[in-house]
Design an enzyme around this catalytic site. Structure first.
Site, PDB file in Angstrom:
ATOM      1  N   GLY A  46       2.339   2.072  10.764  1.00  0.00           N
ATOM      2  CA  GLY A  46       3.316   3.149  10.658  1.00  0.00           C
ATOM      3  C   GLY A  46       4.009   3.508  11.959  1.00  0.00           C
ATOM      4  O   GLY A  46       4.670   4.549  12.042  1.00  0.00           O
TER       5      GLY A  46
ATOM      6  N   GLU B 294      -6.970   4.539   7.641  1.00  0.00           N
ATOM      7  CA  GLU B 294      -6.793   5.964   7.325  1.00  0.00           C
ATOM      8  C   GLU B 294      -8.015   6.516   6.583  1.00  0.00           C
ATOM      9  O   GLU B 294      -8.338   7.696   6.718  1.00  0.00           O
ATOM     10  CB  GLU B 294      -5.492   6.158   6.526  1.00  0.00           C
TER      11      GLU B 294
ATOM     12  N   LYS C 112       0.105   4.247  -0.317  1.00  0.00           N
ATOM     13  CA  LYS C 112      -0.549   5.429   0.262  1.00  0.00           C
ATOM     14  C   LYS C 112      -0.342   6.646  -0.664  1.00  0.00           C
ATOM     15  O   LYS C 112      -0.251   6.482  -1.878  1.00  0.00           O
ATOM     16  CB  LYS C 112      -0.049   5.697   1.676  1.00  0.00           C
TER      17      LYS C 112
ATOM     18  N   GLU D 135      -5.482  -5.235  10.429  1.00  0.00           N
ATOM     19  CA  GLU D 135      -4.485  -4.186  10.653  1.00  0.00           C
ATOM     20  C   GLU D 135      -4.803  -3.451  11.953  1.00  0.00           C
ATOM     21  O   GLU D 135      -5.662  -2.548  11.958  1.00  0.00           O
ATOM     22  CB  GLU D 135      -4.514  -3.170   9.501  1.00  0.00           C
TER      23      GLU D 135
ATOM     24  N   HIS E  20      -9.470   0.939   4.691  1.00  0.00           N
ATOM     25  CA  HIS E  20      -8.205   1.144   5.410  1.00  0.00           C
ATOM     26  C   HIS E  20      -8.474   2.091   6.587  1.00  0.00           C
ATOM     27  O   HIS E  20      -9.303   3.004   6.483  1.00  0.00           O
ATOM     28  CB  HIS E  20      -7.164   1.743   4.464  1.00  0.00           C
TER      29      HIS E  20
ATOM     30  N   ASN F 295       0.871  -1.182   0.000  1.00  0.00           N
ATOM     31  CA  ASN F 295       0.000   0.000   0.000  1.00  0.00           C
ATOM     32  C   ASN F 295       0.903   1.226   0.000  1.00  0.00           C
ATOM     33  O   ASN F 295       1.484   1.570   1.020  1.00  0.00           O
ATOM     34  CB  ASN F 295      -0.886  -0.029   1.261  1.00  0.00           C
TER      35      ASN F 295
ATOM     36  N   SER G  58       3.243  -2.312  10.398  1.00  0.00           N
ATOM     37  CA  SER G  58       4.690  -2.359  10.679  1.00  0.00           C
ATOM     38  C   SER G  58       5.312  -3.706  10.334  1.00  0.00           C
ATOM     39  O   SER G  58       6.227  -4.167  11.037  1.00  0.00           O
ATOM     40  CB  SER G  58       4.968  -1.969  12.136  1.00  0.00           C
TER      41      SER G  58
HETATM   42  C1  PEP Z   1      -0.810   0.072   6.013  1.00  0.00           C
HETATM   43  O1  PEP Z   1      -0.914   1.286   5.861  1.00  0.00           O
HETATM   44  O2  PEP Z   1      -1.657  -0.678   5.523  1.00  0.00           O
HETATM   45  C2  PEP Z   1       0.331  -0.410   6.756  1.00  0.00           C
HETATM   46  C3  PEP Z   1       0.314  -1.647   7.160  1.00  0.00           C
HETATM   47  O3  PEP Z   1       1.362   0.478   6.988  1.00  0.00           O
HETATM   48  P1  PEP Z   1       2.782   0.152   7.661  1.00  0.00           P
HETATM   49  O4  PEP Z   1       3.286  -1.125   7.055  1.00  0.00           O
HETATM   50  O5  PEP Z   1       3.629   1.331   7.317  1.00  0.00           O
HETATM   51  O6  PEP Z   1       2.541  -0.003   9.121  1.00  0.00           O
END
Ligand code: PEP
Length: 251
Positions: free
Chosen positions: A173, A99, A12, A167, A97, A10, A213
């Site tokens: 992040g 976000e 973003k 998630e 997601h 992803n 992460s």
């Molecule tokens: C995500 O935004 O779906 C995500 C898992 O981000 P990160 O790997 O940076 O934690």
């Protein structure tokens, strides 16, 4: 039942055309030279789907969107419809997601409608669910994730047109992850709920990704967990070597 892992990036709101195409080409080149035991997908910003899809055409690297509107077309300024993603070469789309849920107030009902729109277009919907830190601290993780799963899955969901991404919001992040037993517990609970919706056989074919992460140093352990069928990767998907190292960690 062995499920082929899916490693999805992803991106973003990152990359302009030059670096996005170079990133996708770098991953595709690795994929062609040394096919891993996993399906690979990149989800660039909508502005780059066309360029990235053209750059990786003829390779096994799939391309997806990061969101779609629930309607096929119409008066929705700034939004992107599922058929538009498909038209550019996307095969998947991320919906719900965290976000999107926090920045745009998306509810489970919104996410369900978007997933249904993706299915109607022939796209695989990657439906994201996950608890906040307050939910986890309050002992509500399984209740919250269960309720999001129930509310976000459209009635026409199948193991072929749907992927679930667990998630934890607090892990995205941040460099923090749940422990492996905590991840295993949630994935097992999601699979049990899926069995009620899709039947035991359907649930055994459904891919449930972990996201939050994931990086080269923890991917192997996370991807080895029984009900973890791949990863949704944010930050580490912006670097060819890191994304490739994660892809190679899948069982
Ligand atoms: C995500 O935004 O779906 C995500 C898992 O981000 P990160 O790997 O940076 O934690």
């Amino acid at each position: 039942m062995s499920r082929r892992p899916l490693i999805a990036g992803n991106w973003k709101m990152n990359c302009l055309k030059g670096d996005g195409v170079a990133l996708a080409e770098g991953i595709a080149a690795r994929l062609k030279a040394e096919p891993p035991q996993a399906d690979l997908l990149v989800c660039p910003p909508a502005t780059l789907i066309d360029a990235v899809a053209r750059a990786v055409a003829g390779t096994p690297l799939a391309v997806g969107g990061q969101d779609c509107h629930a309607a096929k077309s119409g008066a929705h300024t700034g939004d992107v419809a599922a058929p538009m993603l498909k038209d550019l070469g996307a095969s998947h789309v991320i919906v719900g997601h965290s976000e999107r849920r926090s920045d745009h107030g998306e509810t489970d009902a919104t996410v369900r409608a978007k997933a249904a729109a993706a299915h109607a277009t022939g796209l695989v919907a990657i439906i994201c669910i996950g608890e906040t830190e307050a939910d986890r601290d309050g002992g509500r993780t399984l209740a919250v994730v269960g309720s999001q799963f129930e509310g976000s899955l459209p009635p026409d969901a199948t193991p072929e047109n749907t992927v679930i991404a667990y998630e934890p919001v607090w892990a995205i992040g941040t460099g923090r992850t749940p422990t492996n037993p905590e991840v295993a517990e949630v994935h097992g609970a999601i699979r049990a709920l899926a069995a009620k919706r899709l039947g035991t056989d359907g649930a055994s074919r459904l891919r449930i990704l972990y996201g939050g992460s994931m990086k080269p140093s923890n991917a192997e352990d996370l991807l080895a967990l029984e009900d973890v069928d791949g990863g949704l990767i944010g930050g580490a998907s912006l670097n060819v070597e890191d994304f490739w190292a994660i892809a190679r960690s899948s069982r």
